[in-house]
Write an enzyme that holds these catalytic residues in place. Structure first.
Site, PDB file in Angstrom:
ATOM      1  N   GLY A  42     -85.704  81.922  35.378  1.00 42.47           N
ATOM      2  CA  GLY A  42     -86.107  83.169  35.906  1.00 42.47           C
ATOM      3  C   GLY A  42     -87.821  83.038  35.897  1.00 42.47           C
ATOM      4  CB  CYS A 189     -73.111  79.622  29.975  1.00 40.41           C
ATOM      5  SG  CYS A 189     -71.919  78.910  30.990  1.00 40.41           S
ATOM      6  CE  LYS A 332     -77.452  89.071  27.922  1.00 38.23           C
ATOM      7  NZ  LYS A 332     -78.081  89.974  28.860  1.00 38.23           N
ATOM      8  CB  THR A 333     -74.763  82.444  34.168  1.00 41.53           C
ATOM      9  OG1 THR A 333     -75.134  83.027  35.522  1.00 41.53           O
ATOM     10  CG2 THR A 333     -73.409  82.540  33.680  1.00 41.53           C
ATOM     11  CB  CYS A 367     -68.777  80.681  34.352  1.00 36.51           C
ATOM     12  SG  CYS A 367     -68.669  79.550  32.730  1.00 36.51           S
TER      13      CYS A 367
HETATM   14  C1  LIG Z   1     -74.967  74.973  26.496  1.00 35.48           C
HETATM   15  C2  LIG Z   1     -75.488  75.798  27.738  1.00 35.48           C
HETATM   16  C3  LIG Z   1     -74.509  75.866  28.904  1.00 35.48           C
HETATM   17  C4  LIG Z   1     -74.830  76.642  30.008  1.00 35.48           C
HETATM   18  N1  LIG Z   1     -74.225  76.613  31.050  1.00 35.48           N
HETATM   19  C5  LIG Z   1     -74.558  77.235  32.387  1.00 35.48           C
HETATM   20  C6  LIG Z   1     -73.592  76.804  33.495  1.00 35.48           C
HETATM   21  O1  LIG Z   1     -72.899  76.063  33.552  1.00 35.48           O
HETATM   22  N2  LIG Z   1     -73.968  77.584  34.578  1.00 35.48           N
HETATM   23  C7  LIG Z   1     -75.128  78.531  34.564  1.00 35.48           C
HETATM   24  O2  LIG Z   1     -75.412  79.216  35.584  1.00 35.48           O
HETATM   25  N3  LIG Z   1     -75.864  78.867  33.319  1.00 35.48           N
HETATM   26  C8  LIG Z   1     -75.471  78.024  32.294  1.00 35.48           C
HETATM   27  N4  LIG Z   1     -76.453  78.331  30.966  1.00 35.48           N
HETATM   28  C9  LIG Z   1     -77.275  79.685  30.981  1.00 35.48           C
HETATM   29  C10 LIG Z   1     -78.612  79.393  31.463  1.00 35.48           C
HETATM   30  O3  LIG Z   1     -79.218  78.230  31.223  1.00 35.48           O
HETATM   31  C11 LIG Z   1     -79.405  80.608  31.444  1.00 35.48           C
HETATM   32  O4  LIG Z   1     -78.676  81.746  31.828  1.00 35.48           O
HETATM   33  C12 LIG Z   1     -80.620  80.750  31.889  1.00 35.48           C
HETATM   34  O5  LIG Z   1     -81.436  79.491  31.566  1.00 35.48           O
HETATM   35  C13 LIG Z   1     -81.410  81.830  31.850  1.00 35.48           C
HETATM   36  O6  LIG Z   1     -82.556  81.903  32.546  1.00 35.48           O
HETATM   37  P1  LIG Z   1     -83.890  82.971  31.749  1.00 35.48           P
HETATM   38  O7  LIG Z   1     -85.085  82.614  32.824  1.00 35.48           O
HETATM   39  O8  LIG Z   1     -83.511  84.370  31.670  1.00 35.48           O
HETATM   40  O9  LIG Z   1     -83.885  82.474  30.159  1.00 35.48           O
HETATM   41  P2  LIG Z   1     -84.665  80.928  29.717  1.00 35.48           P
HETATM   42  O10 LIG Z   1     -84.290  79.674  30.801  1.00 35.48           O
HETATM   43  O11 LIG Z   1     -83.961  80.443  28.604  1.00 35.48           O
HETATM   44  O12 LIG Z   1     -86.187  81.063  29.611  1.00 35.48           O
HETATM   45  C14 LIG Z   1     -86.639  81.708  28.846  1.00 35.48           C
HETATM   46  C15 LIG Z   1     -88.031  81.286  28.722  1.00 35.48           C
HETATM   47  O13 LIG Z   1     -88.870  82.202  27.863  1.00 35.48           O
HETATM   48  C16 LIG Z   1     -89.528  81.649  26.890  1.00 35.48           C
HETATM   49  N5  LIG Z   1     -90.191  82.552  25.818  1.00 35.48           N
HETATM   50  C17 LIG Z   1     -89.305  82.944  24.703  1.00 35.48           C
HETATM   51  N6  LIG Z   1     -89.913  83.743  23.886  1.00 35.48           N
HETATM   52  C18 LIG Z   1     -91.162  83.891  24.518  1.00 35.48           C
HETATM   53  C19 LIG Z   1     -92.576  84.245  24.143  1.00 35.48           C
HETATM   54  N7  LIG Z   1     -92.561  85.149  22.947  1.00 35.48           N
HETATM   55  N8  LIG Z   1     -93.621  84.183  24.795  1.00 35.48           N
HETATM   56  C20 LIG Z   1     -93.545  83.234  25.898  1.00 35.48           C
HETATM   57  N9  LIG Z   1     -92.404  82.563  26.391  1.00 35.48           N
HETATM   58  C21 LIG Z   1     -91.375  82.998  25.624  1.00 35.48           C
HETATM   59  C22 LIG Z   1     -88.840  80.380  26.372  1.00 35.48           C
HETATM   60  O14 LIG Z   1     -89.569  79.263  25.766  1.00 35.48           O
HETATM   61  C23 LIG Z   1     -88.087  80.078  27.884  1.00 35.48           C
HETATM   62  O15 LIG Z   1     -88.800  78.996  28.414  1.00 35.48           O
HETATM   63  C24 LIG Z   1     -75.992  77.570  29.951  1.00 35.48           C
HETATM   64  C25 LIG Z   1     -76.677  77.654  28.776  1.00 35.48           C
HETATM   65  C26 LIG Z   1     -76.574  76.829  27.846  1.00 35.48           C
HETATM   66  C27 LIG Z   1     -77.484  76.834  26.433  1.00 35.48           C
END
Ligand SMILES: Cc1cc2nc3c(=O)[nH]c(=O)nc-3n(C[C@H](O)[C@H](O)[C@H](O)COP(=O)(O)OP(=O)(O)OC[C@H]3O[C@@H](n4cnc5c(N)ncnc54)[C@H](O)[C@@H]3O)c2cc1C
Length: 438
Positions: A42, A189, A332-333, A367
């Protein structure tokens, strides 16, 4: 007290360390028009969009990690179908050029002062804030973990440190129980905990070991999958492939030295069952990011409290949220993140013009339920749990085409579309493919 101490430690350092992405530990400029917290799916995609909207010099991203991972591919890494190396790229390579990369951890958010404090004591002020901090994994809430991962036969696709251990455990399987778990918390996921079961089953069949294996899925949930249309097919699959599903079973302890997993029956608190395993895949308990939980931005449960229609914070109008860290009532994906980027982009552009946000998020999430090394059920649905399918075919069926989407097309879309702020989910294509009817 600790929070107060940290606040006092916040300071402006006046030291500038710049490179191509103007990455910095402590930058001379401590104020940004748009500050993005978190450089995951994101955070990077919104920073690319914000760069286009207001110019790179006005945007900064706070992210401590040197590497950025495409987490969805870890499902295939755990089953040996992709390498872990293919899942990551240096953060520097995905950071939009010219955008400031503050290579630190956010320690505290003070929305009443429009400032955040980082772990090196720097205070950064902002005009607008996007919170994209993801969620927190809690392996430590299971007795015996994370130290249990030092033993063989146990892995977890949810972390880059443990995903290859899943593949090792699967390859070394001889005979006995192959156990897969789903925790008693919200997860990212929600399909991933069972995808690895289907892949493991397929691998054991391929290698002639399936007759000597009991494949067991112990889930805290009262259902196999939350959306009935897809759950119906999944129940058929588990019956057909002789996979044992036990509902309301929560992993509470791992005795890795004895290869034992302890489950609590959530319908009869205090009643536990010990299962000996030959292979164990752990999906950890998950919860809100603790930085958000400890800030005025959180709801009662600790998630970022945003308007579910437009992703603007409910109490701080210059704060916005995206992804796993929010309390948006959808699964959450990364697919949800993609759809949210288009909505949030529009919301912010309206707020900047002092206009009312007008684009409404329907909760789209998706998913790809990997059911073997060449089949996927592509679940897509909205806030109401209603299927919102992109293709004009029944997506509840296992399909080869959808496997290629998952393994080949989606990673490409992620690195070259989403992270560059060019992919906002399949909504427009769905309309086209359904002749404007959906
Ligand atoms: C095994 C697995 C399978 C999955 N399969 C799917 C799928 O098939 N399809 C799908 O759509 N999604 C899937 N997902 C889910 C998807 O990866 C997440 O929903 C997505 O990455 C969420 O994005 P985000 O930006 O919210 O969080 P993230 O991508 O997790 O990013 C959060 C960021 O915040 C940073 N952060 C955390 N704390 C701090 C802090 N205090 N200060 C600064 N930075 C910080 C972290 O380092 C990280 O870079 C899967 C996830 C996993 C683990």
């Amino acid at each position: 007290m600790a929070a107060l101490r940290r606040l006092r430690q916040c300071h402006s350092t006046g030291i500038a360390i710049t490179n191509f992405h103007t990455s910095s530990r402590a930058s001379a400029k401590q104020h940004y028009k748009m500050l993005v917290l978190g450089g995951g799916s994101g955070g990077i995609s919104m920073s690319a969009r914000m760069k286009r909207m207001m110019g790179a010099e006005n945007v900064a991203v706070v992210e401590p990690s040197e590497m950025h991972y495409y987490q969805p591919i870890w499902t295939l890494v755990g089953a040996g179908a992709k390498t872990v190396a293919s899942s990551g790229r240096p953060t520097a390579s995905v950071m939009p050029s010219g955008v400031k990369w503050v290579k630190s951890k956010v320690q505290e958010i003070n929305p009443d002062k429009n400032t955040v404090c980082t772990d090196d004591g720097t205070e950064i002020s902002y005009e607008y804030l996007i919170v994209a901090l993801g969620l927190q994994l809690h392996y430590e809430r299971i007795k015996g973990l994370p130290e249990g991962f030092e033993h063989p036969k146990i892995g977890s696709n949810y972390s880059v440190q443990t995903v290859e251990k899943t593949w090792k455990a699967l390859q070394n399987f001889k005979e006995g129980n192959a156990v897969f778990t789903f925790p008693n918390t919200p997860v990212k996921c929600a399909g991933a905990p069972q995808k690895i079961m289907y892949l493991s089953d397929a691998f054991l069949r391929k290698t002639g070991k399936r007759a000597k294996a009991n494949v067991i899925y112990n889930t805290s949930l009262p259902v196999l999958f939350g959306i009935k249309k897809y759950a119906d097919t999944l129940w058929d699959i588990v019956k057909h492939r002789d996979l044992q599903v036990n509902l309301r079973q929560n992993l509470i302890e791992v005795r890795a030295d004895k290869q034992e997993a302890v489950f609590e029956n959530l319908d009869k608190p205090g009643e536990t069952k010990v299962i000996e395993y030959e292979m164990l895949h752990v999906t950890p308990p998950m919860g809100p990011n603790l930085v958000i939980k400890g800030s005025p931005l959180a709801d009662e449960a600790g998630w970022l409290d945003v308007n579910k229609d437009n992703l603007q914070h409910k109490r701080y109008p210059n704060v916005f949220g995206i992804g796993d860290c929010t309390n948006l009532p959808t699964a959450k994906t990364g697919a949800a993140v993609a759809a949210q980027t288009a909505i949030l982009n529009r919301t912010i552009s309206k707020v900047l013009k002092n206009e009312k946000p007008d684009k409404i998020y329907d909760g789209y999430t998706s998913c790809p339920l990997v059911t073997s090394y060449n089949t996927v059920i592509l679940a897509e649905f909205d806030y109401n749990g209603q299927p919102l399918e992109t293709f004009p075919i029944n997506q509840a069926k296992e399909r080869r085409l959808m496997y290629h989407m998952k393994a080949d097309v989606m990673p490409h879309l992620y690195w070259h579309g989403l992270l560059r702020g060019l992919w906002g989910g399949p909504g427009p294509y769905r309309k086209l493919l359904h002749l404007g009817m959906k």
